[in-house]
Design a protein around this motif. Structure first.
Motif, PDB file in Angstrom:
ATOM      1  N   THR A 142      15.974  12.009 -29.178  1.00 24.67           N
ATOM      2  CA  THR A 142      16.319  10.647 -29.584  1.00 24.67           C
ATOM      3  C   THR A 142      17.500  10.581 -30.547  1.00 24.67           C
ATOM      4  O   THR A 142      17.872   9.520 -30.991  1.00 24.67           O
ATOM      5  CB  THR A 142      15.094   9.960 -30.220  1.00 24.67           C
ATOM      6  N   ASP A 195      20.714   3.791 -32.171  1.00 27.29           N
ATOM      7  CA  ASP A 195      19.714   3.011 -31.425  1.00 27.29           C
ATOM      8  C   ASP A 195      19.862   3.210 -29.918  1.00 27.29           C
ATOM      9  O   ASP A 195      18.870   3.300 -29.184  1.00 27.29           O
ATOM     10  CB  ASP A 195      19.822   1.517 -31.759  1.00 27.29           C
ATOM     11  N   GLN A 227      17.140   4.941 -27.313  1.00 21.92           N
ATOM     12  CA  GLN A 227      16.670   4.264 -26.099  1.00 21.92           C
ATOM     13  C   GLN A 227      16.949   5.116 -24.851  1.00 21.92           C
ATOM     14  O   GLN A 227      16.087   5.249 -23.981  1.00 21.92           O
ATOM     15  CB  GLN A 227      17.384   2.912 -25.975  1.00 21.92           C
ATOM     16  N   ALA A 275       6.765   3.967 -27.405  1.00 22.74           N
ATOM     17  CA  ALA A 275       7.722   3.468 -26.412  1.00 22.74           C
ATOM     18  C   ALA A 275       7.490   4.158 -25.060  1.00 22.74           C
ATOM     19  O   ALA A 275       7.491   3.505 -24.007  1.00 22.74           O
ATOM     20  CB  ALA A 275       9.149   3.710 -26.897  1.00 22.74           C
ATOM     21  N   ASN A 303       6.204   2.374 -21.620  1.00 22.60           N
ATOM     22  CA  ASN A 303       6.976   2.470 -20.369  1.00 22.60           C
ATOM     23  C   ASN A 303       6.100   2.859 -19.183  1.00 22.60           C
ATOM     24  O   ASN A 303       6.464   2.644 -18.034  1.00 22.60           O
ATOM     25  CB  ASN A 303       8.074   3.544 -20.506  1.00 22.60           C
TER      26      ASN A 303
END
Ligand code: FAD
Length: 292
Positions: free
Chosen positions: A211, A243, A247, A281, A285
């Motif tokens: 990330t 960010d 993502q 997250a 998903n």
């Protein structure tokens, strides 16, 4: 609950890995992060172990808390290479006393002070010795061990690596968790080879969501994993925008997991690194795939 009971259900599921704090000061914040991850109701959570034994107490404290407070089955890691026989014996007794049934038996990386010294004088040289010791000390332990789709960095070839892996499984492992990989085809090739070698225990693929750009270099240095061009392009494009990189990294890991599920894997282990937001997250998903 033994992890083998979870694997036998053949239900698509995610498990998460956390690591213990290095000192008392960090304990509460790590405990909080691991509790937030436990609330996502993973199939199980693993808690790593500092190779030198420095965080050994915290590994069990965290594992016990997750199990007792959130009812999430836990897997406590244990390493042996830098420990004495007496220390390992004590750790095994501590694991039993904490009521933990699942143990990940690892050698650990060789500490610099042992490099170049006479191996015949070490109490442990390979994880297989720890597997045997755990098996002898408690027939009821559900023992896991590590495996390497891209071979262990110390191995000269895959044939030899798989030969020793078979020895480790035959000593009493009920499942294997893989080192991180960023190209699923490496895992599929590995599975083919180990099945051919007679290793039949469940294989739990380990997926590391990258990330931030700095993490790539660290992770690759540590694991020696191959980084596909598709992933490099993503870091090139988004690496300077935190960010966006986060993502994109979560999307890449999600994509890997969906492909693994689509190709017959049922439990994927996510190296969630004490990051509840990343774990959540990925979980979100996959909500319609693994269920809410
Ligand atoms: P081994 O199984 O002993 O293998 C190490 C090397 O020795 C391999 O090259 C193997 O082919 C070779 N070998 C094995 N048996 C023999 C034999 N009998 N004779 C000759 N050669 C042999 N580290 C930590 O410090 N704490 C953790 O919590 C932790 N968790 C991990 C979880 C996973 C899923 C993975 C993949 C790794 C983890 N590690 C952890 C890192 C691990 O300790 C290192 O990768 C270490 O270098 C090897 O550990 P191992 O248990 O795989 O060793």
């Amino acid at each position: 609950m033994k992890l083998t009971e979870i694997f036998e259900k053949n239900k698509l599921s995610l498990s998460f890995e956390v690591f213990p704090p290095k000192n008392d000061t960090a304990f509460e914040s790590v405990k909080h992060a691991t509790e937030e991850i436990a609330k996502l109701k993973p199939s199980f959570m693993s808690v790593t172990y500092g190779a030198g034994g420095g965080t050994s107490k915290y590994t069990l404290d965290i594992a016990k808390n997750i199990k007792q407070t959130y009812g999430v089955p836990t897997l406590a890691h244990l390493t042996c290479v830098s420990s004495t026989k007496d220390t390992v014996k004590q750790r095994i007794e501590d694991i039993k006393a904490a009521g933990i049934e699942n143990v990940m038996a690892l050698r650990g990386d060789i500490p610099s002070e042992l490099e170049g010294t006479d191996r015949s004088k070490w109490d442990y040289t390979h994880a297989v010795e720890l597997v045997r010791e755990l098996r002898e000390s408690c027939a009821d332990f559900c023992i896991g061990a590590a495996c390497y789709p891209e071979i262990h960095p110390e191995s000269s070839n895959q044939r030899e690596d798989i030969k020793y892996l078979k020895e480790k499984v035959d000593a009493g492992c009920a499942f294997l968790t893989t080192q991180m990989f960023f190209d699923n085809n490496l895992l599929y090739n590995f599975l083919y080879k180990i099945r051919e070698a007679g290793i039949t225990v469940p294989i739990i693929p380990g997926i590391m969501p990258i990330t931030n750009a700095n993490q790539v270099e660290r992770a690759v240095k540590l694991s020696g994993s191959f980084v596909p061009q598709r992933f490099k392009a993503l870091v090139d494009k988004f690496g300077d925008t935190p960010d966006a990189m986060k993502q994109a990294g979560i999307a890449y890991a999600t994509d890997q997991i969906i492909d693994l599920f689509a190709n017959g894997i049922t439990n994927v282990h996510v190296y969630s690194m004490n990051k509840p937001d990343v774990a959540e997250a990925i979980r979100n998903n996959l909500s319609d795939i693994i269920g809410k």
